[in-house]
Design an enzyme around this catalytic site. Structure first.
Site, PDB file in Angstrom:
ATOM      1  N   PHE A 259       0.828  -1.194   0.006  1.00  0.00           N
ATOM      2  CA  PHE A 259       0.081  -0.126   0.111  1.00  0.00           C
ATOM      3  C   PHE A 259       0.974   1.161  -0.024  1.00  0.00           C
ATOM      4  CE2 PHE A 259      -4.577  -0.263   0.346  1.00  0.00           C
ATOM      5  CZ  PHE A 259      -4.814  -1.659   0.567  1.00  0.00           C
ATOM      6  N   GLU A 260       1.751   1.347   1.022  1.00  0.00           N
ATOM      7  CA  GLU A 260       2.641   2.533   0.867  1.00  0.00           C
ATOM      8  C   GLU A 260       3.361   2.786  -0.230  1.00  0.00           C
ATOM      9  OE1 GLU A 260       4.725   2.956   4.839  1.00  0.00           O
ATOM     10  OE2 GLU A 260       6.682   3.441   3.625  1.00  0.00           O
TER      11      GLU A 260
END
Lengths: 377, 87
Positions: free
Chosen positions: A243-244
């Site tokens: 996600f990051e």
């Protein structure tokens, strides 16, 4: 600007609504100072919904899908000139909130998610150690199970938000003999005895995002603070990192858009020979922006379809960080072409972009992940 | 090709880069003997998903499921059986 070829009408409307809403909420605190963390800007972004984008409404979040997340993050980068604040919120959301939302127990989610979403709690992930930078899984901070408690010992460094955080998602080894399979993740409250948060770390750029160190000395936490189960640490970390890497540089798209607009305006007063050079510069910047924007939204679409693979986010993060860095340099060169003095935001953009090729995995790591997909030796 | 042979061939080619001097048996300790490292595990998961048409959830990426070729085979077979039992 070139007609949007990426977003549909609905997403474009979301983009503009987010920009307008964010500017409205941030305006009272827009004094141009991005040298330190600004709590009211943090709250303003929480009021827009940034801190709770990935969390369902049951826990106080926005329940946004992948494309809405991507669009909102892009828009916030355009609306907010405090790159450090956007980075701090991003780190909070992608590395602490999102994994807790996915892997936390019902009790953990009820206890932390509402506050993490509404801005009243600040979260952070603690992975990096002085002996394990890019080699994150060689960490040495340990957790020993003693009855219904876990005892932590060790240190973490370069932890985003550490000096201001309320809750930490800490990754430690619970069984070194199992390598990656022996990592575990725990929730640790800031006020836990045995946890010392120290030494705000000075760095180049994103100055309003405070970094610090954590020291665990016989720090006891309940076994119920385990996220998922013992040995699940690597899986949780990788989920969060995916996600990051997919979204942490989404705001840079908005920043690059402002840079293209700013440099375009430089041509207004420029003599014809300089104007031509500026056109080349701005044309290059705009092309790079649109190419990376395509990759960003393509990655979000693949996530929406459940088709992402590790190299997708790695390729995006690599491309965006390199693009942003280059765009910041060209912004300065464009101003030099017309002999224009640099506003503070221009200096800060360049400094803020430097870390983008380091955090969330250095560009070398991202290249390695991309090459792995090509099955290169 | 049987599941365990598919897995063995993949590990031989990708994790061991074709090396023949490392013994690979159904009970070889893949993690402890560092045949399956932190990057390799995700490449393996992607391969298993693509080759067998499965979805391996993050919660299933555990030491127990990936400790040996035999345990990986058990994971794949159980997911295949679960898929075929779906209406």
């Amino acid at each position: 600007m070139v007609t949007d070829l990426v977003l549909g009408r609905e997403d474009l409307d979301l983009w503009w609504r987010t920009v307008e809403r964010a500017k409205e909420l941030l305006a009272p605190f827009d004094d141009g100072d991005t040298s330190t963390f600004h709590p009211r800007r943090w709250q303003a972004l929480a009021d827009v919904g940034f801190q709770g984008l990935t969390v369902g409404p049951d826990y106080g979040g926005q329940g946004a899908d992948a494309m809405s997340i991507a669009t909102t993050v892009d828009a916030l980068g355009y609306a907010c000139t405090d790159n450090g604040m956007l980075f701090s919120v991003g780190a909070h959301l992608w590395s602490a909130v999102t994994p807790l939302q996915r892997f936390g127990t019902e009790e953990q989610k009820r206890r932390y998610l509402p506050g993490l979403c509404d801005g009243s709690l600040i979260g952070v992930q603690a992975v990096t150690e002085t002996s394990s930078g890019s080699d994150a899984f060689s960490m040495r901070t340990t957790a020993m199970v003693e009855g219904n408690e876990v005892v932590l010992n060790g240190s973490k460094t370069f932890i985003t938000n550490a000096p201001i955080a309320d809750v930490f998602v800490v990754f430690v080894t619970t069984d070194r003999s199992k390598g990656w399979a022996g990592l575990s993740a725990f929730l640790v409250d800031e006020a836990t005895p045995g946890l010392n948060v120290s030494r705000q770390i000075r760095k180049l750029g994103i100055n309003s995002s405070p970094f610090g160190e954590l020291h665990f000395d016989e720090c006891r936490i309940p076994m119920t603070n385990t996220i998922s189960k013992l040995g699940a640490g690597m899986m949780i970390f990788t989920y969060a990192m995916d996600f990051e890497r997919s979204f942490i540089l989404g705001p840079a798209l908005g920043t690059m858009r402002r840079q293209v607009e700013r440099c375009s305006r430089l041509a207004d007063d420029a003599p014809p020979n300089i104007r031509r050079l500026l056109r080349h510069k701005v044309g290059t910047m705009a092309t790079r922006l649109h190419v990376t924007r395509l990759l960003y939204y393509r990655t979000a679409q693949r996530r929406a379809l459940g088709k992402t693979r590790l190299p997708d986010a790695a390729m995006l993060k690599l491309a965006l960080s390199e693009a942003w860095s280059q765009s910041c340099r060209e912004q300065i060169e464009a101003h030099a072409l017309v002999g224009r003095a640099l506003e503070p935001e221009i200096h800060e953009d360049l400094h803020d972009s430097v870390g983008s090729r380091i955090y969330s995995g250095t560009s070398e790591i991202q290249r390695d992940l991309v090459a792995q997909q090509l099955k290169l030796p | 090709m049987p599941v365990n042979e598919v897995i063995t061939a993949y590990l031989r080619d990708e994790a061991l880069q074709g090396r023949q001097d490392v013994m690979l048996t159904p009970t070889t300790h893949l993690v402890e003997e560092e045949i399956l490292d932190s990057l390799g595990i995700f490449a393996l998961v992607s391969f298993l998903e693509d080759h067998f048409g499965l979805t391996i959830e993050p919660e299933e990426v555990t030491f127990d499921n990936f400790a040996t070729i035999a345990s990986i085979e058990t994971l794949v077979s159980s997911k295949q059986a679960a898929d075929t039992s779906q209406p």
